[in-house]
Enzyme design. Sequence first.
Site, PDB file in Angstrom:
ATOM      1  CG  HIS A   1      -2.429   0.521   0.815  1.00  0.00           C
ATOM      2  ND1 HIS A   1      -3.217   1.120  -0.154  1.00  0.00           N
ATOM      3  CD2 HIS A   1      -2.531   2.243   2.358  1.00  0.00           C
ATOM      4  CE1 HIS A   1      -3.568   2.638   0.560  1.00  0.00           C
ATOM      5  NE2 HIS A   1      -3.459   2.889   1.012  1.00  0.00           N
TER       6      HIS A   1
ATOM      7  CG  HIS B   1     -10.920   3.361   1.592  1.00  0.00           C
ATOM      8  ND1 HIS B   1     -11.258   3.518   2.789  1.00  0.00           N
ATOM      9  CD2 HIS B   1      -9.451   3.485   1.970  1.00  0.00           C
ATOM     10  CE1 HIS B   1     -10.219   4.052   3.650  1.00  0.00           C
ATOM     11  NE2 HIS B   1      -9.360   4.191   3.390  1.00  0.00           N
TER      12      HIS B   1
END
Lengths: 78, 78, 220, 724
Positions: free
Chosen positions: D20, D66
């Site tokens: 990430h 997300h």
Amino acid sequence: MPETLKIRVLVRPKEGILDPQGEAVRGALPALGFEGVRTVHIGRLIEMEVESADEVDAMCRRLLSNPTIEEYEWEVVS
Amino acid sequence: MPETLKIRVLVRPKEGILDPQGEAVRGALPALGFEGVRTVHIGRLIEMEVESADEVDAMCRRLLSNPTIEEYEWEVVS
Amino acid sequence: MRIGVTVFPGSNCDRDALYAIERMGEEPVELWHAEADLKGVDAVIVPGGFSYGDYLRPGAIARFANVMGPLEDFGREGGPILGVCNGFQVLCEAHLLPGALLQNRHMRFVCDRVRVRVETANTPWTAGFEGGEGLTLPVAHNEGNYFAAGETLARLEDEGRVVFRYLDNPNGSVNDIAGVCNEGRNVVGIMPHPERVSDPALGSDEGLKILRSVMVGAGV
Amino acid sequence: MGREPNYLELSLFSVMWSEHCGYKNSRPLLRRFPNEGSRVLQGPGENAGVVEVGDGWALAFKMESHNHPSAVEPYEGAATGVGGIIRDILAMGARPVALLDSLRFGPLDEERNRYLFREVVRGIGGYGNAVGVPTVGGEVEFSAAYSGNPLVNAMCVGLIRVEDLMRSRATGEGNAVVLLGSKTGRDGIHGATFASDELTEESESKRSNVQVGDPFAEKMLIECCLELLKRDLLVSLQDLGAAGITSSASEMAASGGVGIDIEVEKVPRRETGMEPWEVMISESQERMLAVVEPEKVDEALAVAERYGIGGTVVGRVAGHGDLRVIENSEVVGTVSADHLADAPIYEREVVRPAYLDEVQNFDPEEIPQPEDYNEVLLEMLSHPNLRSRRSIYNQYDHQVGTDTVVLPGADAAVMRIKGTKRGFAVTTDGRGRHCFLDPRGGGAATVAEAYRNLSCVGAEPVAVTDCLNFGSPEKPDGYYQLAECIEGMSEACEAFGTPVVSGNVSLFNETDRGPIYPTPTVGMVGVFEDVGRHATPGFKREGDMVVAIGAGTPVSLAGSEYLEIIHGRVLGRPPGPYLDAERETSDLVCRLIRDGIVDTAHDISGGGEVVAVAEMALAGGLGMEYVEGGFGRKVAGQGAGRADVALFGEEPGAFLVTVPWERWAGLQDALGGSVGYDQIGTVGGDSVKIPGYIDVTLSELREAYEQDLFGIPGEVVGGSEAVG
Ligand SMILES: Nc1ncnc2c1ncn2[C@@H]1O[C@H](COP(=O)(O)OP(=O)(O)O)[C@@H](O)[C@H]1O
Ligand SMILES: [Mg+2]
């Protein structure tokens, strides 16, 4: 630091006031396999730690509930 | 008609979960003239009339609360 | 004319209202929530948005802000006040207007354009209309479902204090009420957003007529 | 680093080097994207890309995923996704002015998918509406490939004066590091990643690490930061995202070539007993980190107080090149900022997967032709992939800010810039099914679709942000899809002159049912010199001529909505890309609009020509009648042969526009050239008529098209959504 009191306030729609959330939950229950629920009402739970209980009732009346549509009750929990 | 039980369910944010509503209310209180309030937490109050309490816990878990972020307690009120 | 716009923490249509006033050629005045001062304005708009996040209940916390003291006095003395959307909710919470705004019946936020009828020209904010005129106005709210108890509602209707009525009710409001006024008729609350239709560049300026009405009453 | 790292240092590395934050699987591939252009003021590497609009204005924009948080807790996952992308834009110094959401879910006949869909949409609205940034567009698709692994990509666009651009570069030894916004809790700290003996199983189930959004705090944070910038009180600004203070501070330090000392005990906390490493990696929302010159600190903190948010000096810019964590004057961890921000990289071999031959092997002759075309059209329009999105975007405030010129429901949102004649348009697009069937072609087609959507509102497309949603890159198929989609997107961006200026990567989107479709989503921004000159898809005048414009590229059923919705197949290799021809056609349509010849335009996309016609008719409330023999674009000979191919087949690069008779000559003059066109019919009446095939009234069409996406009969609610 002074001792604190734990206060619990329950606020609910007054009788006769539309409660679409309660309605929706009641309506959804049978499909989930929950039978035998007659009524559902949804309100607000407010839990506070306060230094004194003197002003709690005023807070409930003036801020935490709206007397036009809601009623409240409160208690000292501990 | 069978007798009914009155059930009260309290749902609140789990420990460690941000409670923006509670924070905002607590933050605003001094300016509103309410002093001495240390913490405020806001949750949901659910009141139901049911024919039996057998399934109340399952209902709390599956529909009335969101177990990822909330905890609940319930009791028979009358 | 100087028209004030209150700014609460979380107001988000404040800048839109200020811009609309500017477009009318009038002087917009920002009224910061923490200051108990209306800065000598001739009228006040309490704008839309989510004051204090709408936490607890929409308008519940804003109603205690410092600016509300002088605003309440101004309203009692006959000063023109227009509450739009969240502003309507604030004015109800502050008891400047009767009733309350409940969650939309379908429990969804609704952003749409709806037909509305002006029910009375007898308020400073509708003085520029003939009664009965139709308007298309944007709505954007989660708690726009107007409620007033039986006697209050009957009085509102009898005294012609329902100022705007939906022709297509987007939220379940009692009697299709979209806006009401106080007894003195100077304080008006409206759920739709006139400031969002005050610029032909966005396709319509029908809302300007509401904002401009206040100048008719003021003899401008 | 020359010694064994301690626990705190290890945890810093562990989060910073996760995919990430570190992009260890995707970084080498991302270098392929072109990112230069004459309007680009800021390419990748900052919090958001920035392009110049004119008159001194610039747009900052970025898209972010997300997905995982939304799969676990859809409302809060989506809400915090919106909050996070807004702070990226804010960090550039820009006022956030538009949001878009690009969504994917499994089919709506599964209860869990309905729940995820409803709650994600509620979460986006719940946050965006309250924070006061209009949600002006987006897209959504449903496919079994996303069951249990929804995609939630949010995009934000911000507006800024060119001279006010901020960068996240810490400079000036001795400058204060100020933490703004909410208090720090244990949000997003995963007990699983960091086995900690303090946490018993019981305490684990009682507490939660899920992040909850606070749009009210964010609104105040936005206004506070913009005020700080206006008063020139900031040296640098950075949002706190994944890996919290660790990632923000080390990025700020690394890009400024300095070090930062964080005095961890000064960080205001929401919870008691937090360890330094917890404070350093907490992902509590609604926080920003700022660098402030010492003499301006008091004024900056006073501004924070005015907006009712926290403002605390938590550290200093230092001369060393390290991120040092200090607790009560004692150094408890030191890592080189460069090192932290520089995760290791994996490069893999690109191997063509076997499944491609199987799915690309498609013979249209096996597909039976419909008996009743009316029925097919109605079934297509009522399918969740083609149905009106009104029930979604009506839950989003799309007008706050009073700059939205073209509301949701068109091909792209159009926004004005107050005080100028200028404006911009923005769209998000993704083509997962196409990328699955042909990763390189699908990657290119994704960019081309966005380019078309901007062109047919009349904007000049200028730049791209993207979100790469893929399965595991550690599997050969996944890595191939990633590499090939990037190649296709890059080729298209080069051909179109739309560089990639920002983006985000979300890998490992797999469940036990398998990986998602490879789904790169693109957010593209275009500009107007005169925003008054734009077009919308709705028919406007009885009697207008309807004209099809195309590049002469083939029409095909391969990978089409028709093939999936009506025949239940996901097969074939969609034609294209034909990048030069597609660009030429799109640019031409854009020019027709800019020159005031055309004010009604729509691209032919999912569902083919007839679905496009139906959408234009419904949007305008006017019907259309085809001229005899006009059905199926005759444009450069396409669509000859099977009627279902002509009517429902898809192709890259075709548009429908309308003109009144008096502008027909002007249109013909402008078209000429190599781009084909045909008059296919006339606007009017209250039905859509294609002689011999289709005759449906607008009210029948509307009934199919306008069904509520959330209103599945007999649906069951789950979790707290009915109550919350
Ligand atoms: N999730 C969403 N959020 C907001 N708006 C949406 C969403 N999905 C679709 N829309 C609106 O509907 C329009 C049409 O969507 P879509 O059919 O995907 O467009 P296109 O095929 O032109 O890309 C979008 O441009 C947007 O305005
Ligand atoms: Mg389109």
